[in-house]
Design a protein around this motif. Sequence first.
Motif, short mmCIF file in Angstrom:
data_model
loop_
_atom_site.label_atom_id
_atom_site.label_comp_id
_atom_site.label_asym_id
_atom_site.label_seq_id
_atom_site.Cartn_x
_atom_site.Cartn_y
_atom_site.Cartn_z
N ASP A 51 39.60 4.83 33.97
CA ASP A 51 38.58 3.87 33.54
C ASP A 51 39.13 3.07 32.35
O ASP A 51 38.95 3.44 31.18
CB ASP A 51 37.31 4.62 33.14
CG ASP A 51 36.11 3.68 32.96
OD1 ASP A 51 36.35 2.46 32.80
OD2 ASP A 51 34.98 4.16 32.98
N THR A 52 39.77 1.96 32.67
CA THR A 52 40.42 1.14 31.63
C THR A 52 39.43 0.21 30.92
O THR A 52 39.85 -0.60 30.10
CB THR A 52 41.56 0.31 32.25
OG1 THR A 52 41.06 -0.42 33.37
CG2 THR A 52 42.69 1.21 32.70
N ILE A 53 38.17 0.33 31.25
CA ILE A 53 37.12 -0.38 30.50
C ILE A 53 36.51 0.56 29.46
O ILE A 53 36.22 0.17 28.33
CB ILE A 53 36.04 -0.93 31.45
CG1 ILE A 53 36.66 -1.97 32.39
CG2 ILE A 53 34.88 -1.54 30.66
CD1 ILE A 53 35.69 -2.52 33.42
N LEU A 83 51.42 0.73 24.58
CA LEU A 83 50.76 -0.35 25.30
C LEU A 83 51.67 -1.57 25.41
O LEU A 83 51.71 -2.24 26.45
CB LEU A 83 49.46 -0.75 24.58
CG LEU A 83 48.32 0.27 24.61
CD1 LEU A 83 47.15 -0.22 23.76
CD2 LEU A 83 47.86 0.54 26.03
N LEU A 84 52.43 -1.87 24.36
CA LEU A 84 53.29 -3.06 24.36
C LEU A 84 54.55 -2.86 25.19
O LEU A 84 54.97 -3.77 25.92
CB LEU A 84 53.70 -3.40 22.92
CG LEU A 84 52.58 -3.76 21.94
CD1 LEU A 84 53.19 -4.05 20.56
CD2 LEU A 84 51.76 -4.93 22.41
N LEU A 85 55.14 -1.67 25.11
CA LEU A 85 56.49 -1.48 25.67
C LEU A 85 56.60 -0.33 26.65
O LEU A 85 57.68 -0.12 27.22
CB LEU A 85 57.48 -1.23 24.52
CG LEU A 85 57.52 -2.27 23.40
CD1 LEU A 85 58.36 -1.77 22.24
CD2 LEU A 85 58.05 -3.59 23.91
N LEU A 142 46.42 -3.04 28.20
CA LEU A 142 47.04 -4.05 27.34
C LEU A 142 46.23 -5.35 27.39
O LEU A 142 46.05 -6.01 26.35
CB LEU A 142 48.48 -4.31 27.79
CG LEU A 142 49.28 -5.35 27.01
CD1 LEU A 142 49.38 -4.96 25.54
CD2 LEU A 142 50.66 -5.53 27.62
N LYS A 143 45.74 -5.68 28.55
CA LYS A 143 44.94 -6.91 28.70
C LYS A 143 43.71 -6.88 27.82
O LYS A 143 43.28 -7.91 27.29
CB LYS A 143 44.54 -7.07 30.17
CG LYS A 143 43.79 -8.36 30.48
CD LYS A 143 43.55 -8.49 31.97
CE LYS A 143 42.87 -9.82 32.29
NZ LYS A 143 42.69 -9.98 33.76
N ARG A 144 43.13 -5.70 27.63
CA ARG A 144 41.90 -5.58 26.84
C ARG A 144 42.18 -5.35 25.35
O ARG A 144 41.38 -5.74 24.50
CB ARG A 144 41.04 -4.46 27.41
CG ARG A 144 40.44 -4.85 28.76
CD ARG A 144 39.72 -3.70 29.45
NE ARG A 144 39.03 -4.18 30.63
CZ ARG A 144 39.62 -4.38 31.82
NH1 ARG A 144 40.91 -4.13 31.97
NH2 ARG A 144 38.93 -4.85 32.85
N PHE A 145 43.29 -4.70 25.04
CA PHE A 145 43.60 -4.44 23.64
C PHE A 145 44.35 -5.60 22.98
O PHE A 145 44.22 -5.80 21.76
CB PHE A 145 44.46 -3.17 23.51
CG PHE A 145 43.66 -1.90 23.46
CD1 PHE A 145 42.91 -1.58 22.35
CD2 PHE A 145 43.68 -1.01 24.53
CE1 PHE A 145 42.18 -0.40 22.29
CE2 PHE A 145 42.96 0.18 24.48
CZ PHE A 145 42.20 0.48 23.36
N ALA A 146 45.15 -6.36 23.74
CA ALA A 146 46.04 -7.38 23.15
C ALA A 146 45.31 -8.43 22.31
O ALA A 146 45.75 -8.74 21.20
CB ALA A 146 46.87 -8.04 24.24
N SER A 176 44.54 -14.49 28.49
CA SER A 176 43.86 -15.66 29.07
C SER A 176 44.34 -16.91 28.33
O SER A 176 45.06 -16.81 27.33
CB SER A 176 42.35 -15.51 28.91
OG SER A 176 41.99 -15.50 27.52
N GLU A 177 43.94 -18.08 28.82
CA GLU A 177 44.36 -19.33 28.16
C GLU A 177 43.88 -19.38 26.72
O GLU A 177 44.60 -19.83 25.83
CB GLU A 177 43.82 -20.53 28.94
CG GLU A 177 44.52 -20.75 30.29
CD GLU A 177 44.07 -22.04 30.95
OE1 GLU A 177 43.41 -22.86 30.28
OE2 GLU A 177 44.39 -22.23 32.14
#
Length: 658
Positions: free
Chosen positions: A405-407, A437-439, A477-481, A519-520
């Motif tokens: 559950d990555t949410i 998360l980064l690497l 990573l998409k949610r934490f970045a 995202s943009e």
Amino acid sequence: MAPTSKKLNKRQLESKDSGKIVKRAKKISIDSGDEDSDDVLQGLSSESEADGDSSSSDSDDLDNESDDLDAESDQDQDDGDLSDEEATEVTDGTEAKENNGVSQHAEQRKTLKERKLQRKSGERVQQIKSLWERLRVKNPPIPKPVRDKLCSEIWELSSDCIEDLVLKHDASRIVQTLVKYSTKERREQITAALKDKIYVLATSSYGKYLLVKLLHYGSRQSRQIIIDQLHGNLRKLMRHREGAYVVEDLFVLYASQEQRNQMIREFWGSEYAVFREAHKDLSIEEVCAGSVEKRNIIARNLIGTITASVEKGSAGFQILHAAMREYVKIANEKEISEFIELLEENFAELVHTPEGAEVAATLIAKANAKERKGLVKTLKEHAIKLIKNEHGAVVFITLLMTVDDTILVPKAFSPAIKEELPALVVDKFGRRPFLFLLLGLDGKYFGPNLKNELLRYVKMSEATSKKPFEQRRLELLKRFAPMILSGVNQHYKEILSENIGSQFVADLLVNDDVYEQLSEADQKLFAELVDTVAVYFKGDISEEDHPINKPFSTRLLKSLIQNGRYNVKARKLEPLQKVQGLGIPFAERFYEDIIDSSNLLDWINKPNSSFTVVALYEALHGTEEGKQFDQDLKKVLKKITIDESNKGSQLLLKLMKQ
């Protein structure tokens, strides 16, 4: 109705006075130890109850008495005015009572002292105490010869009655001081004298402190004697309020690895406590592999001790964590679920020890989705302490690697992380989950042992985790970045002033995975952080506190200018493919905004900043964007100072001659 209120207050005061008399009688009975005190108290109690009944019956006639209250009030006022003679009599009576109380207390102290002297070794204990009072003085320090002499005198007086001293509050402190200041030989004599009392000391409110002193100051042989005397009773002691602390100190602070293994095997059951030599080289997996019946017995013994200790409030003990580690090695799926249910409320207490962290990570890896949700809920209350702890960080990384559950995970931990992000990314252990998360499990930050340990948990999770490992990392990573980018941009001065903070920013920006997941709108945030980093280096580099004067700052700028990561194995730079705004665009803007013809020579002539100019030269030389840079560089070429300590300027001159 005012008079009625006055009447009630008067009765209440009378009731309070009777209560004070009862309390005073109780105090006197306690102080004096009078056998007749119970009769006195019973008499006073019955009088008080009688008064209460009278009060209760009188309250029914309040309406009939209301007409007479004013008159009674006047009479009360008259009664309150005492004559001088009456006042003198009252005062004399009070003083007499006070003098009588003082004499009673003096008599009680005298009686208590006589009773102590009548006890076994009573007079000798008083002599020992007198010597101890001199021995324990710290200011001014006692000369060593005097201290040694006092220790010898105390030991001579106490050697044949030491067993009578160690379980008493004040006398136990005497022996503790003696242990602290005595020689190695005398400490061993004390341990030998108390050999048969070790278990009693471990379970005594006062004796346990002496036992800890013996462990702290004692020799290896003395510690082995204590362990041997407690052997066979460890499971019982772990359920004891006092004994559990002694066992914990012994395991954590004083036992060797071999002794620790011996202590843990005792939790397997009586067979392994009695025949300890026969099993000393066997692991729990090896013992259980040969017999299902043995496995069931060992599992039952372990979970019984663990459950009792957790219920007693000992869930944070390291020795208990070691026992838990043994249990999870042999537990089946059903037992793991029951174990998670047992520990769920105390789960956060596991992560501060290496054994407990291994248990926590194993349970997370083997838990199902519902159980993991409960564990996440428990841990989120302790997010910062968890992440900054050496062992807790491993547990959190395991959580990131195994929970599908990555949410749920970002939602649970992001609020706390966002608030403490500057402190986390510059913390030796706190930054590890974010570097994962980064690497991923990059060998630069995750050594072989740690990497293998984490991959072992991933292997355990295959039965309950469905998503591919790398997919889970990128989704997180998409949610934490965005949160990380925003936090670094906001607190860049604090982060970039630290070596590992500057390194973290380089890993964050020089990263195709990060840029691809944005995202943009978040890519604009990325570009904003790049500009923030560049502007951070604006200013007069001759000033001592300029950031370029820190060696690690040059490495950060070099990474952004080169737009790539150096592959150590291949020994070459691997340029990024997806990140926008770094490389030549960054180098061009950095030269225009931060370095120009007016201060280029200053940057070249300083050892740290000269390497930044070398990086600019490698990126811009011969390109359309670097025309102005090349022209300015030629103008200052003859003014460059030849300095053996400035390796950067020497390298720049060498490159320009090629």
